[in-house]
Design a protein around this motif. Structure first.
Motif, mmCIF file in Angstrom:
data_model
loop_
_atom_site.group_PDB
_atom_site.id
_atom_site.type_symbol
_atom_site.label_atom_id
_atom_site.label_comp_id
_atom_site.label_asym_id
_atom_site.label_seq_id
_atom_site.Cartn_x
_atom_site.Cartn_y
_atom_site.Cartn_z
ATOM 1 N N PRO A 14 0.839 -1.187 0.000
ATOM 2 C CA PRO A 14 0.000 0.000 0.000
ATOM 3 C C PRO A 14 0.889 1.257 0.000
ATOM 4 N N ASP A 15 0.617 2.172 -0.826
ATOM 5 C CA ASP A 15 1.257 3.463 -1.136
ATOM 6 C C ASP A 15 2.067 3.407 -2.413
ATOM 7 N N ASP A 16 2.524 2.203 -2.840
ATOM 8 C CA ASP A 16 3.259 2.104 -4.103
ATOM 9 C C ASP A 16 2.393 2.528 -5.283
ATOM 10 N N GLU A 17 1.090 2.212 -5.207
ATOM 11 C CA GLU A 17 0.204 2.553 -6.321
ATOM 12 C C GLU A 17 0.133 4.061 -6.526
ATOM 13 N N ALA A 18 0.173 4.836 -5.429
ATOM 14 C CA ALA A 18 0.092 6.292 -5.526
ATOM 15 C C ALA A 18 1.434 6.905 -5.888
ATOM 16 N N LEU A 19 2.498 6.436 -5.251
ATOM 17 C CA LEU A 19 3.825 6.999 -5.500
ATOM 18 C C LEU A 19 4.311 6.706 -6.919
ATOM 19 N N ALA A 20 4.152 5.472 -7.378
ATOM 20 C CA ALA A 20 4.737 5.063 -8.658
ATOM 21 C C ALA A 20 3.819 5.305 -9.836
ATOM 22 N N THR A 21 2.505 5.141 -9.644
ATOM 23 C CA THR A 21 1.582 5.172 -10.784
ATOM 24 C C THR A 21 0.350 6.037 -10.530
ATOM 25 N N GLY A 22 0.384 6.865 -9.492
ATOM 26 C CA GLY A 22 -0.795 7.636 -9.148
ATOM 27 C C GLY A 22 -1.282 8.557 -10.255
ATOM 28 N N GLY A 23 -0.359 9.175 -10.974
ATOM 29 C CA GLY A 23 -0.753 10.054 -12.067
ATOM 30 C C GLY A 23 -1.385 9.293 -13.210
ATOM 31 N N LEU A 24 -0.818 8.149 -13.537
ATOM 32 C CA LEU A 24 -1.359 7.317 -14.623
ATOM 33 C C LEU A 24 -2.769 6.837 -14.280
ATOM 34 N N ALA A 202 -3.853 11.105 -2.947
ATOM 35 C CA ALA A 202 -3.793 9.652 -2.754
ATOM 36 C C ALA A 202 -2.586 9.266 -1.905
ATOM 37 N N ILE A 203 -1.456 9.919 -2.137
ATOM 38 C CA ILE A 203 -0.269 9.658 -1.310
ATOM 39 C C ILE A 203 -0.551 10.017 0.139
ATOM 40 N N ALA A 204 -1.186 11.162 0.357
ATOM 41 C CA ALA A 204 -1.473 11.624 1.716
ATOM 42 C C ALA A 204 -2.450 10.717 2.442
ATOM 43 N N ALA A 205 -3.257 9.953 1.685
ATOM 44 C CA ALA A 205 -4.205 9.039 2.315
ATOM 45 C C ALA A 205 -3.502 7.936 3.094
ATOM 46 N N HIS A 206 -2.253 7.684 2.782
ATOM 47 C CA HIS A 206 -1.476 6.685 3.517
ATOM 48 C C HIS A 206 -0.897 7.340 4.768
ATOM 49 N N ARG A 207 -1.790 7.632 5.702
ATOM 50 C CA ARG A 207 -1.456 8.459 6.856
ATOM 51 C C ARG A 207 -0.391 7.843 7.756
ATOM 52 N N SER A 208 -0.397 6.535 7.898
ATOM 53 C CA SER A 208 0.597 5.914 8.778
ATOM 54 C C SER A 208 2.006 6.112 8.235
ATOM 55 N N ASP A 223 7.586 21.703 -1.105
ATOM 56 C CA ASP A 223 6.898 22.864 -1.661
ATOM 57 C C ASP A 223 6.323 22.528 -3.032
ATOM 58 N N ASP A 224 5.396 23.343 -3.501
ATOM 59 C CA ASP A 224 4.670 23.051 -4.743
ATOM 60 C C ASP A 224 5.599 22.874 -5.934
ATOM 61 N N ALA A 225 6.587 23.752 -6.061
ATOM 62 C CA ALA A 225 7.478 23.690 -7.222
ATOM 63 C C ALA A 225 8.273 22.387 -7.225
ATOM 64 N N THR A 226 8.734 21.947 -6.070
ATOM 65 C CA THR A 226 9.495 20.708 -5.992
ATOM 66 C C THR A 226 8.601 19.508 -6.269
ATOM 67 N N GLN A 227 7.379 19.542 -5.775
ATOM 68 C CA GLN A 227 6.445 18.456 -6.075
ATOM 69 C C GLN A 227 6.192 18.347 -7.573
ATOM 70 N N GLN A 228 6.063 19.488 -8.229
ATOM 71 C CA GLN A 228 5.858 19.478 -9.678
ATOM 72 C C GLN A 228 7.036 18.816 -10.391
ATOM 73 N N ARG A 229 8.245 19.165 -9.974
ATOM 74 C CA ARG A 229 9.432 18.608 -10.638
ATOM 75 C C ARG A 229 9.609 17.125 -10.366
ATOM 76 N N LEU A 230 9.381 16.711 -9.110
ATOM 77 C CA LEU A 230 9.664 15.336 -8.727
ATOM 78 C C LEU A 230 8.543 14.367 -9.065
ATOM 79 N N LEU A 231 7.305 14.831 -9.020
ATOM 80 C CA LEU A 231 6.164 13.929 -9.151
ATOM 81 C C LEU A 231 5.307 14.200 -10.381
ATOM 82 N N GLY A 232 5.623 15.242 -11.133
ATOM 83 C CA GLY A 232 4.799 15.615 -12.275
ATOM 84 C C GLY A 232 5.046 14.798 -13.527
ATOM 85 N N THR A 233 6.040 13.929 -13.497
ATOM 86 C CA THR A 233 6.341 13.048 -14.628
ATOM 87 C C THR A 233 6.448 11.621 -14.127
#
Length: 247
Positions: A14-24, A202-208, A223-233
């Protein structure tokens, strides 16, 4: 086309689905293409599966589908069940074949052969199980008791290109075990910025995991800009499957 419906994402935890493929997954739901997720470890009734259900609802990816094995490092994740890495391979493949035949996806999506950046043993083993199951699902004499044969068109491996290492180092640091693919091996570069808010929710839903400062907690705190760079692709390597004649 085989006439299948969307994708089946197969991940270790649980959480791999959001981190690795959440955008897809979020994009697929937005475009009306059904997506589903199979998680190899953790059992029904545990807190992390409850969080998984919330994350999948955010992503529009249905209810949790579980293979029911234990996390390699957390035996209480599936009491009285073997660890995924210790379970008979045939048992794990059979369980996943049943889900493939039920969902009938065009594409199976899973971890790359390294198991992602960290090379977690559960990720690596999930890769092996997913590749074998995607091939076996279309063969009528393999596991005939778990559904009618279905052949996906391809397997996609969630990965990171080598050129992204300097950017990723901002989060993972100078760890020794950071595994990436040569850029030339990457077949799909997916811009998921339009769905980044959904992915982050979805990532934040993995509260534990957020609470204990694991990777979900790290990324939601950026921060927003870093999230865009790291997670936007998101990056994927496609492996086409040889067509099988299904009676």
């Amino acid at each position: 086309m085989t006439g299948g419906r969307g994708m089946l994402v197969v991940v270790a935890h649980p959480d791999d689905e959001a981190l690795a493929t959440g955008g897809l997954l979020a994009r697929a739901a937005d475009e009306g293409s059904a997506g589903a997720v199979v998680t190899a470890t953790w059992a029904a009734g545990t807190s992390r599966v409850e969080e998984l259900a919330e994350a999948l609802a955010v992503l529009g990816a249905g209810e949790p589908r579980l293979l029911g094995f234990a996390d390699a490092r957390v035996p209480e994740s599936a009491p009285a069940r073997p660890r995924l890495v210790d379970a008979p391979l045939d048992d794990a493949v059979r369980r996943l074949v049943a889900h493939i035949r039920d969902v009938r996806p065009e594409v199976v999506v899973t971890h790359d052969a390294y198991g992602g950046l960290t090379g977690h043993p559960d990720h690596r083993h999930t890769h092996r199980v997913a590749v074998l199951a995607a091939q076996a699902a279309g063969l009528d004499q393999m596991y005939p008791d778990v559904g009618e044969p279905w052949q996906p068109e391809a397997v996609w491996f969630a990965t990171h290109p080598r050129s992204a290492l300097p950017m990723l180092a901002e989060v993972v640091g100078s760890r020794r075990s950071v595994h990436t693919m040569p850029d030339t091996a990457v077949t799909h570069v997916v811009d998921v910025r339009p769905w980044l808010r959904v992915k982050l929710a979805a990532i934040a839903a993995h509260r534990s995991e957020v609470g204990r400062g694991a990777l979900p907690g790290v990324v939601v705190g950026l921060d927003d800009a870093t999230q865009q760079r790291l997670l936007g692709t998101e990056w994927y390597v496609e492996q086409r499957l040889a067509p099988v004649t299904v009676p």
